[in-house]
Design a protein around this motif. Structure first.
Motif, PDB file in Angstrom:
ATOM      1  N   ILE A 129     -13.039   6.913  84.202  1.00 10.39           N
ATOM      2  CA  ILE A 129     -12.850   5.833  83.231  1.00 10.39           C
ATOM      3  C   ILE A 129     -11.993   6.259  82.042  1.00 10.39           C
ATOM      4  O   ILE A 129     -11.484   5.409  81.313  1.00 10.39           O
ATOM      5  N   ALA A 130     -11.846   7.594  81.835  1.00 12.07           N
ATOM      6  CA  ALA A 130     -11.100   8.064  80.663  1.00 12.07           C
ATOM      7  C   ALA A 130      -9.627   7.689  80.739  1.00 12.07           C
ATOM      8  O   ALA A 130      -8.994   7.428  79.710  1.00 12.07           O
ATOM      9  N   VAL A 131      -9.068   7.646  81.940  1.00 14.88           N
ATOM     10  CA  VAL A 131      -7.626   7.413  82.083  1.00 14.88           C
ATOM     11  C   VAL A 131      -7.215   6.032  81.579  1.00 14.88           C
ATOM     12  O   VAL A 131      -6.331   5.928  80.718  1.00 14.88           O
ATOM     13  N   PRO A 132      -7.804   4.922  82.061  1.00 13.95           N
ATOM     14  CA  PRO A 132      -7.392   3.610  81.511  1.00 13.95           C
ATOM     15  C   PRO A 132      -7.734   3.448  80.040  1.00 13.95           C
ATOM     16  O   PRO A 132      -7.000   2.779  79.300  1.00 13.95           O
ATOM     17  N   ILE A 133      -8.857   4.047  79.586  1.00 21.10           N
ATOM     18  CA  ILE A 133      -9.223   3.937  78.169  1.00 21.10           C
ATOM     19  C   ILE A 133      -8.184   4.630  77.294  1.00 21.10           C
ATOM     20  O   ILE A 133      -7.727   4.079  76.277  1.00 21.10           O
ATOM     21  N   VAL A 134      -7.792   5.847  77.669  1.00 17.32           N
ATOM     22  CA  VAL A 134      -6.780   6.578  76.902  1.00 17.32           C
ATOM     23  C   VAL A 134      -5.438   5.845  76.954  1.00 17.32           C
ATOM     24  O   VAL A 134      -4.691   5.838  75.970  1.00 17.32           O
ATOM     25  N   ALA A 135      -5.137   5.210  78.090  1.00 15.16           N
ATOM     26  CA  ALA A 135      -3.882   4.453  78.202  1.00 15.16           C
ATOM     27  C   ALA A 135      -3.838   3.320  77.185  1.00 15.16           C
ATOM     28  O   ALA A 135      -2.820   3.117  76.509  1.00 15.16           O
ATOM     29  N   VAL A 136      -4.944   2.597  77.046  1.00 17.41           N
ATOM     30  CA  VAL A 136      -4.987   1.490  76.085  1.00 17.41           C
ATOM     31  C   VAL A 136      -4.966   2.029  74.654  1.00 17.41           C
ATOM     32  O   VAL A 136      -4.298   1.469  73.773  1.00 17.41           O
ATOM     33  N   MET A 137      -5.694   3.126  74.392  1.00 15.98           N
ATOM     34  CA  MET A 137      -5.694   3.725  73.057  1.00 15.98           C
ATOM     35  C   MET A 137      -4.297   4.192  72.672  1.00 15.98           C
ATOM     36  O   MET A 137      -3.863   4.016  71.528  1.00 15.98           O
ATOM     37  N   LYS A 138      -3.583   4.766  73.641  1.00 17.57           N
ATOM     38  CA  LYS A 138      -2.217   5.232  73.374  1.00 17.57           C
ATOM     39  C   LYS A 138      -1.308   4.049  73.047  1.00 17.57           C
ATOM     40  O   LYS A 138      -0.504   4.104  72.097  1.00 17.57           O
ATOM     41  N   THR A 139      -1.417   2.960  73.821  1.00 20.49           N
ATOM     42  CA  THR A 139      -0.595   1.772  73.562  1.00 20.49           C
ATOM     43  C   THR A 139      -0.920   1.164  72.195  1.00 20.49           C
ATOM     44  O   THR A 139      -0.024   0.768  71.443  1.00 20.49           O
ATOM     45  N   THR A 140      -2.220   1.086  71.875  1.00 17.39           N
ATOM     46  CA  THR A 140      -2.639   0.545  70.576  1.00 17.39           C
ATOM     47  C   THR A 140      -2.123   1.393  69.429  1.00 17.39           C
ATOM     48  O   THR A 140      -1.651   0.870  68.409  1.00 17.39           O
ATOM     49  N   LEU A 141      -2.192   2.712  69.592  1.00 20.31           N
ATOM     50  CA  LEU A 141      -1.696   3.619  68.563  1.00 20.31           C
ATOM     51  C   LEU A 141      -0.190   3.480  68.378  1.00 20.31           C
ATOM     52  O   LEU A 141       0.312   3.471  67.245  1.00 20.31           O
ATOM     53  N   GLU A 142       0.522   3.348  69.506  1.00 18.94           N
ATOM     54  CA  GLU A 142       1.975   3.174  69.418  1.00 18.94           C
ATOM     55  C   GLU A 142       2.327   1.863  68.704  1.00 18.94           C
ATOM     56  O   GLU A 142       3.260   1.827  67.886  1.00 18.94           O
ATOM     57  N   ASP A 143       1.580   0.786  69.013  1.00 20.75           N
ATOM     58  CA  ASP A 143       1.825  -0.492  68.341  1.00 20.75           C
ATOM     59  C   ASP A 143       1.547  -0.384  66.846  1.00 20.75           C
ATOM     60  O   ASP A 143       2.283  -0.948  66.017  1.00 20.75           O
ATOM     61  N   LEU A 144       0.485   0.344  66.488  1.00 17.89           N
ATOM     62  CA  LEU A 144       0.135   0.526  65.077  1.00 17.89           C
ATOM     63  C   LEU A 144       1.212   1.313  64.342  1.00 17.89           C
ATOM     64  O   LEU A 144       1.609   0.962  63.229  1.00 17.89           O
ATOM     65  N   VAL A 145       1.701   2.383  64.991  1.00 26.32           N
ATOM     66  CA  VAL A 145       2.748   3.201  64.379  1.00 26.32           C
ATOM     67  C   VAL A 145       4.019   2.390  64.186  1.00 26.32           C
ATOM     68  O   VAL A 145       4.667   2.432  63.128  1.00 26.32           O
ATOM     69  N   GLU A 146       4.396   1.599  65.213  1.00 28.89           N
ATOM     70  CA  GLU A 146       5.602   0.775  65.118  1.00 28.89           C
ATOM     71  C   GLU A 146       5.472  -0.269  64.001  1.00 28.89           C
ATOM     72  O   GLU A 146       6.424  -0.549  63.264  1.00 28.89           O
ATOM     73  N   ALA A 147       4.254  -0.848  63.901  1.00 27.84           N
ATOM     74  CA  ALA A 147       4.033  -1.855  62.860  1.00 27.84           C
ATOM     75  C   ALA A 147       4.132  -1.242  61.472  1.00 27.84           C
ATOM     76  O   ALA A 147       4.717  -1.832  60.560  1.00 27.84           O
ATOM     77  N   ARG A 148       3.570  -0.031  61.304  1.00 29.17           N
ATOM     78  CA  ARG A 148       3.647   0.640  60.002  1.00 29.17           C
ATOM     79  C   ARG A 148       5.064   1.041  59.668  1.00 29.17           C
ATOM     80  O   ARG A 148       5.497   0.932  58.504  1.00 29.17           O
ATOM     81  N   LEU A 149       5.794   1.518  60.670  1.00 31.68           N
ATOM     82  CA  LEU A 149       7.185   1.936  60.431  1.00 31.68           C
ATOM     83  C   LEU A 149       8.078   0.733  60.085  1.00 31.68           C
ATOM     84  O   LEU A 149       8.987   0.843  59.276  1.00 31.68           O
ATOM     85  N   SER A 150       7.805  -0.401  60.728  1.00 30.74           N
ATOM     86  CA  SER A 150       8.623  -1.585  60.468  1.00 30.74           C
ATOM     87  C   SER A 150       8.415  -2.096  59.027  1.00 30.74           C
ATOM     88  O   SER A 150       9.289  -2.750  58.467  1.00 30.74           O
ATOM     89  N   LYS A 151       7.235  -1.808  58.443  1.00 32.39           N
ATOM     90  CA  LYS A 151       6.993  -2.208  57.056  1.00 32.39           C
ATOM     91  C   LYS A 151       7.712  -1.290  56.071  1.00 32.39           C
ATOM     92  O   LYS A 151       7.848  -1.634  54.907  1.00 32.39           O
TER      93      LYS A 151
END
Length: 360
Positions: free
Chosen positions: A338-360
């Protein structure tokens, strides 16, 4: 405003009191929680079955334009047929294979030891280079440990298979509950969304719902794809072992198919008991089994797996290995999966958060 502060202070004090009582009575709390979770086990079974069959129910509804009742009835008829096939034909053979392997284990170890003595220990060429003395020193201890670990593993597997029958009532109740979960899955989802929106602010509620929506999408596709992939690999393994005339072919194929559910490490984990089981009956045949399973794993890794799964998780090998190590160390074999799909979603969420912060 003051009332809200007093409310927060009381809430904090209550949480501190609960934490202190938990630490002070850890064993009692652990026993209470364990008993409570055992009572809820039919609901956990129901959720697992409903989540597994949800994709099939949606497929029949969308593909054949039938209503929910007909779709659920069709899916459960297929599900019960599959379970009946397993318990009628496969489970008795597996239990019989385990029993025979355990009873013949001393003989297999003795025969393998004789083979090593004949072809390695008494080999003049190997003796010339001083190899046989080292082999002779470690052979007895090695096979003693292999025998102990194999016997322990097979006994655990047999106990697990027998325990399935002892929990048949919970499984039956879980199946009944899962039908109602699938029938009203939209209502359950809407209720969960309302609860999240009621407890969190609009911004945080949106982030939480987006996270779990993405997790559901990735995990469901990954689960269904991996199950299908492992089933095909298990069947191909069984056919190949029958052609090679390997004993306990069904037991070995079951082990290979189950461990194939674990990304990256699973195929190699499954190869070890398969080779050891064959090694006891015929060392030369064990070599062919190792070569066959390795070739089958390469076929799965480079062709079958990508065809079925595609890029469901979007993780590089480094991230997958990291997820498996952390998940396995925390929750065991289930955590490795179960760790693989969970980490995949966490990685995508983190990337979206980083992109959102950088765009500001």
């Amino acid at each position: 405003m003051k009332d809200r502060k007093w409310y927060q202070y009381l809430l904090f004090l209550f949480a501190a009191l609960v934490l202190w009582k938990f630490v002070d009575n850890y064993e009692l709390v652990k026993l209470t929680v364990s008993s409570f979770l055992s009572l809820l086990s039919p609901f956990f079974v129901a959720f697992g079955i409903a989540y597994l069959l949800k994709a099939l129910v949606d497929y029949f509804e969308g593909k054949f334009k039938v209503n929910r009742i007909i779709s659920i009835t069709t899916v459960y008829l297929l599900f019960f047929s599959f379970i009946g096939l397993i318990f009628t034909f496969i489970t008795p053979i597996i239990i019989d294979n385990i029993g025979n392997l355990i009873s013949n284990l001393p003989k297999y170890i003795e025969d393998t030891n004789k083979w090593i003595t004949k072809y390695i220990v008494e080999n003049e060429l190997l003796e010339k280079y001083g190899i046989t003395s080292n082999v002779n020193t470690y052979t007895n201890d090695l096979f003693l440990k292999i025998g102990e670990y194999t016997s322990l593993f097979l006994n655990k597997l047999a106990d697990w298979l027998i325990s399935l029958t002892s929990t048949a009532f919970n499984i039956l109740i879980g199946i009944i509950i899962s039908i109602y979960m699938l029938k009203d899955k939209e209502a359950f989802g809407a209720g969960a969304k309302k609860l999240v929106k009621a407890l969190l602010s609009e911004r945080y509620a949106k982030s939480v719902l987006q996270f779990f929506s993405h997790l559901d999408e990735v995990f469901s596709k990954f689960l269904v794809g991996k199950l299908l992939d492992s089933l095909i690999i298990g069947i191909l393994c069984f056919i190949g072992l029958l052609i090679l005339n390997v004993p306990y072919a069904l037991l070995i194929s079951l082990i290979v198919g189950i461990t194939n559910m674990i990304p990256y490490f699973g195929p190699f984990i499954g190869m070890v008991p398969a080779v050891i089981i064959t090694l006891f009956s015929d060392p030369i045949q064990a070599l062919w089994v190792a070569i066959f399973i390795f070739a089958l794993q390469q076929f799965d890794g480079y062709y079958l797996g990508p065809k079925i799964l595609g890029d469901k998780v979007g993780l590089s090998p480094v991230w997958i290995i990291l997820a498996i190590i952390i998940g396995g160390g925390t929750f065991g074999v289930i955590g490795m999966f179960i760790a693989v799909p969970i980490v995949a979603v966490m990685k995508t969420t983190l990337e979206d958060l980083v992109e959102a912060r950088l765009s500001k």
